[in-house]
Every structure is written in structure tokens, then in C-alpha cells.
Scaffold this motif. Structure first.
Motif, PDB file in Angstrom:
ATOM      1  N   ILE A 253       0.724  -1.345  -0.014  1.00 10.73           N
ATOM      2  CA  ILE A 253       0.011   0.155   0.060  1.00 10.73           C
ATOM      3  C   ILE A 253       0.833   1.343   0.366  1.00 10.73           C
ATOM      4  CG2 ILE A 253      -1.581   1.540   1.405  1.00 10.73           C
ATOM      5  CD1 ILE A 253      -2.717  -1.224   2.325  1.00 10.73           C
TER       6      ILE A 253
ATOM      7  N   GLY B  69      -2.490  -5.071  -1.649  1.00 10.84           N
ATOM      8  CA  GLY B  69      -2.005  -3.923  -1.186  1.00 10.84           C
ATOM      9  C   GLY B  69      -2.150  -3.002  -2.385  1.00 10.84           C
TER      10      GLY B  69
ATOM     11  N   ALA C 197      -4.705   0.433  -2.900  1.00 13.97           N
ATOM     12  CA  ALA C 197      -3.965   1.762  -3.020  1.00 13.97           C
ATOM     13  C   ALA C 197      -4.724   2.315  -4.359  1.00 13.97           C
ATOM     14  CB  ALA C 197      -2.717   1.605  -3.164  1.00 13.97           C
TER      15      ALA C 197
END
Length: 344
Positions: free
Chosen positions: A109, A316, A320
Motif C-alpha cells: 500500500i 495492497g 491503493a
């Protein structure tokens, strides 16, 4: 502001239209065409100019307001309040624990968001009271809240914490790692379907598992693993007629040829590898072993341990991308697969 506006919005872009509006306004600010105190067109005006729905434009303006770029003045409209392009998106991760796998998600992320966001991390330790305290403390301070909704009640029974999660404004909430039971389609984010995942992953390796007489799931008591894993394992064994057993750990009993183990805990994996060496049993021939969750070490341990695992890095990156508006904010099932190696 903005000439030939309707041509600047692409219907074929993976970036949602509201984020295209956000980016265009940020571009005008960056180029000096919009300055602090300048009025920007109303929602209705921008909706007409860009040939967009009013809801889309309102979502774009809310995003800019949340970032502190624009402010609204009742009865007058919207004005540029900051030209600081370093005004970052603030993201709070509310994870259940910080295991090695959660670290993969966290770093993915952070890396994907890059300089566009500031990411903070809090751990609720599966505890709803602690989670509620964290919400009371931080609600309203972040643009996005990414919640791993793994919770257990005082009797160690799984619970959803749905009423607490609902306190977070829907447009600021993303779930990660698991869906909220019975509300799977309500919250955007990226999740594992633990029951379906283990069933389908084992099915991809069924030709290798057929050489074993019995499948054994080692599911440690007292550990906070998703109970849906047991359900998926039982369904696989029932559908495909496998003799099976569920243990809460690898005890002092010897291993028996013809058994294949599916283990969640690293300690149980280590015990099986050690015992197989002591008893001169060859992994992948005399006994089998599949470990839950992929790591680089398992690729080389004992000539290669077969794993079943979600793709934590992908999880992740996908979260994002939703935060950045590069992907639609919808519930997405994360990829899960069997990594076949010599241990079965």
C-alpha cells in the motif's frame, strides 16, 4: 477554467470520471491558472460543461474539499483554499495484527501510494472495544479508513462489528483481507473468501492429493484463524470423497504414511518437516504437506513446500488503486491459488 472541457473526460480511461475532474482541477492549480481565493464553477456548471452527472461532479468536489484544496461558502460557491500540491491524502490502516503477511500488504500500500498519501497504522487486535476506541479517537481526521474486519467476541466467537464499521462514512471506508459477513457487497475494498478459496485451490491440486489416503487439516485452537477455512476444507473432502481429520496441533504422535497435512501455523509446518526426517518419510511420496500462506522461505524449505495463498502484494496494490481513484471503489475478491511444489 478549462477549455474544451467535455473532451478532457475519457469514457475509456480506467480512472473514474470523478477523479479525472479532480486531476484536471489540480492541473489548473499546478499551472497557476487557478490561485488561492479563485472561484471555481458550481457543481451544476461543471456538470453541464463536462457532460457529467451532478453526482459525479459532487463526488469530485468532495474529494478536493477533503484534501483541503477547495472550500465551500454557503450561498456563494466553491473557492480554491490551497495551492499546496503536497497536500497528501491521509489514510489510516486499522489492521487486526501485524503479521509477516500483513506487512506485505502494508508495504505494498505504502509503495503504491508513494508521495501522494500519508499512511498511518493502528492495530485493533481483533478487539471490538479497542476498535471502537480507535474510531472515537481518529474518526474525521483521515480521508480514508482501511479496515481489516477480523473480530471475535468475549467468548472467542467470530463477529462482524458491523455497527461499528457503519460509523465510518461510506465514501471513506475500504475493507481489506476479509468481507463483512452478510454484508459482502455493501463495502468496497479487497477481500479473501476463505471457504471458497481453500476449496477451489485444493481442487486445482486434486490429482496430486489422490495418492494419499487421508487429508488432515491442522487448525490450532486458541489461535484467531478464520473459521471459514474449516468449512471450505470439509466441503472439499465431502465433494471429492476424501477421508479427513481436523487436529488442533501436531502432538507427540508419529506421522503415518498415506496422510497429507494442510497446516496453518508455521510451528506445525516445522514439526512435520522435522518428524518426517526423523522417521525417514519423504515429503511428496510417503506423506504430503500443504502450508497456508506463501513466503519465500517455503519455496526452498525441504526442496519446496506446496502452499495455498492469497496474493498479499496484489491486495495492497488494489486497495491503493481504489484510494487513488485508479480503480472503482467496489468489493473485489483477491486472487488465491495453489503453488505446487515437491511436498505433495
Amino acid at each position: 477554467m478549462l477549455s474544451d472541457k467535455s473532451e478532457k473526460i475519457s469514457s475509456h480511461s480506467r480512472t473514474p470520471k470523478y477523479m479525472q475532474v479532480v486531476n484536471l482541477i489540480l492541473e489548473e492549480i499546478d499551472q497557476g491558472k487557478l490561485k488561492i481565493g479563485d472561484r471555481i464553477p458550481s457543481i451544476n456548471e461543471t456538470s453541464f460543461d463536462f457532460l457529467l452527472s451532478r453526482d459525479t461532479v459532487e463526488k469530485a468536489y468532495n474529494e478536493l474539499r477533503d484534501r483541503g484544496i477547495i472550500t465551500s461558502v454557503r450561498g456563494k460557491g466553491f473557492y480554491v483554499s490551497s495551492t499546496n500540491m503536497e497536500n497528501k491524502i491521509k489514510v489510516l490502516l486499522l489492521f487486526n495484527k501485524l503479521s509477516s503477511y500483513k506487512k506485505y500488504i502494508y508495504y505494498s500500500i505504502v509503495e503504491t501510494l508513494g508521495d501522494e498519501a500519508r499512511v498511518d497504522l493502528q492495530i485493533h487486535h481483533y478487539n471490538m472495544t479497542l476498535f471502537e476506541n480507535l474510531l472515537d479517537r481518529y474518526l474525521g481526521e483521515y480521508h480514508y479508513y482501511v479496515v481489516a474486519p477480523h473480530f471475535f467476541d468475549e467468548n472467542s466467537h467470530p463477529t462482524t462489528a458491523y455497527d461499528l464499521i457503519k460509523k465510518i462514512p461510506k465514501e471513506k471506508l475500504l475493507i481489506i483481507d476479509r468481507a463483512v459477513k452478510d454484508h459482502e457487497n455493501e463495502f468496497p475494498g479487497v477481500y479473501q473468501d476463505f471457504s471458497r478459496d481453500i476449496l477451489e485451490a485444493l481442487e486445482t491440486g486434486i490429482s496430486h492429493l489422490r495418492k494419499y489416503q487421508r487429508l488432515i487439516l491442522v487448525f490450532p485452537k486458541g489461535e484467531l484463524y478464520p473459521w471459514e477455512i474449516i468449512d471450505g476444507f470439509k466441503r472439499f473432502c465431502y465433494f471429492h470423497n476424501f477421508k479427513n481429520l481436523i487436529l488442533d496441533g501436531i502432538d507427540d504422535e508419529p506421522l503415518y504414511p498415506g496422510d497429507s497435512f494442510i497446516v496453518l501455523a508455521e510451528t506445525d509446518l516445522a514439526s512435520i518437516v522435522k518428524k518426517s526426517r526423523e522417521q525417514n518419510l519423504k515429503l511428496g511420496q510417503d506423506i504430503g504437506v500443504i502450508s497456508y500462506n506463501e513466503t519465500p522461505l517455503k519455496e526452498i524449505l525441504a526442496e519446496g513446500i506446496t502452499t495455498i495463498s492469497t496474493d498479499f502484494v496484489h491486495m495492497g496494490k488494489s486497495i491503493a488503486a481504489q484510494i487513488l481513484g485508479k480503480e472503482d471503489k467496489i468489493p473485489l475478491k483477491n486472487p488465491f491459488k495453489l503453488y505446487l511444489r515437491k511436498s505433495i
